[in-house]
Design a protein around this motif. Structure first.
Motif, PDB file in Angstrom:
ATOM      1  N   ILE A   1       0.841  -1.205   0.000  1.00 47.00           N
ATOM      2  CA  ILE A   1       0.000   0.000   0.000  1.00 47.00           C
ATOM      3  C   ILE A   1       0.874   1.252   0.000  1.00 47.00           C
ATOM      4  O   ILE A   1       0.619   2.210  -0.732  1.00 47.00           O
ATOM      5  N   GLN A   2       1.938   1.253   0.816  1.00 47.48           N
ATOM      6  CA  GLN A   2       2.850   2.396   0.860  1.00 47.48           C
ATOM      7  C   GLN A   2       3.474   2.664  -0.503  1.00 47.48           C
ATOM      8  O   GLN A   2       3.752   3.804  -0.856  1.00 47.48           O
ATOM      9  N   LEU A   3       3.689   1.603  -1.279  1.00 47.86           N
ATOM     10  CA  LEU A   3       4.298   1.731  -2.600  1.00 47.86           C
ATOM     11  C   LEU A   3       3.277   2.100  -3.676  1.00 47.86           C
ATOM     12  O   LEU A   3       3.625   2.243  -4.844  1.00 47.86           O
ATOM     13  N   GLY A   4       2.020   2.220  -3.294  1.00 48.77           N
ATOM     14  CA  GLY A   4       0.980   2.577  -4.252  1.00 48.77           C
ATOM     15  C   GLY A   4       0.358   1.383  -4.950  1.00 48.77           C
ATOM     16  O   GLY A   4      -0.319   1.542  -5.965  1.00 48.77           O
ATOM     17  N   GLY A   5       0.591   0.200  -4.411  1.00 45.88           N
ATOM     18  CA  GLY A   5       0.010  -1.010  -5.008  1.00 45.88           C
ATOM     19  C   GLY A   5      -1.499  -1.032  -4.882  1.00 45.88           C
ATOM     20  O   GLY A   5      -2.060  -0.556  -3.887  1.00 45.88           O
ATOM     21  N   GLU A   6      -2.142  -1.575  -5.887  1.00 42.61           N
ATOM     22  CA  GLU A   6      -3.600  -1.699  -5.898  1.00 42.61           C
ATOM     23  C   GLU A   6      -3.968  -3.098  -5.442  1.00 42.61           C
ATOM     24  O   GLU A   6      -3.484  -4.088  -5.993  1.00 42.61           O
TER      25      GLU A   6
END
Length: 120
Positions: free
Chosen positions: A81-86
């Protein structure tokens, strides 16, 4: 130690942007064993994931995922989530004995990170 040449049942995926996909996967915990032009060999413990680049590759959902067993699925989910993963599937305890979730990686790959639930 298993090498890429004698590894059994290796998954290879094709993505439109190798650099972007590798950056995300390495940040999640994969290690790059080898990169040659538009091809990379990644490792998670003793398991391999081959990633190739083709600008024509489809970056949409592919209806298949690669499972990676980890000691703490919640920690990997937080990092994703921190890395912008969906998230394609939210984390939860499943009837098949795993706590898992699915993250959609840049390039359309979906990875299921799972941990074994304690026996009840």
């Amino acid at each position: 130690m298993t090498t890429e040449n004698d590894a059994q049942l290796v998954t290879e995926v094709v993505v439109p942007d190798l650099a972007r996909t590798l950056a995300f996967l390495v940040a999640l915990g994969f290690r790059v064993d080898r990169k040659d032009g538009g091809f990379a060999v990644l490792r998670w413990d003793e398991a391999f994931l081959f990633v190739a680049e083709d600008l024509r590759a489809i970056a949409e959902r592919r209806w298949v995922n690669v499972r990676v067993m980890v000691p703490d699925a919640d920690a990997i989910r937080t990092r994703a989530i921190q890395l912008g993963g969906e998230l394609a599937a939210e984390i939860g305890d499943r009837s098949y004995g795993l706590r898992d979730f699915i993250v959609r990686v840049p390039g359309g790959i979906e990875i299921r990170f799972a941990q074994i639930l304690p026996s009840r």
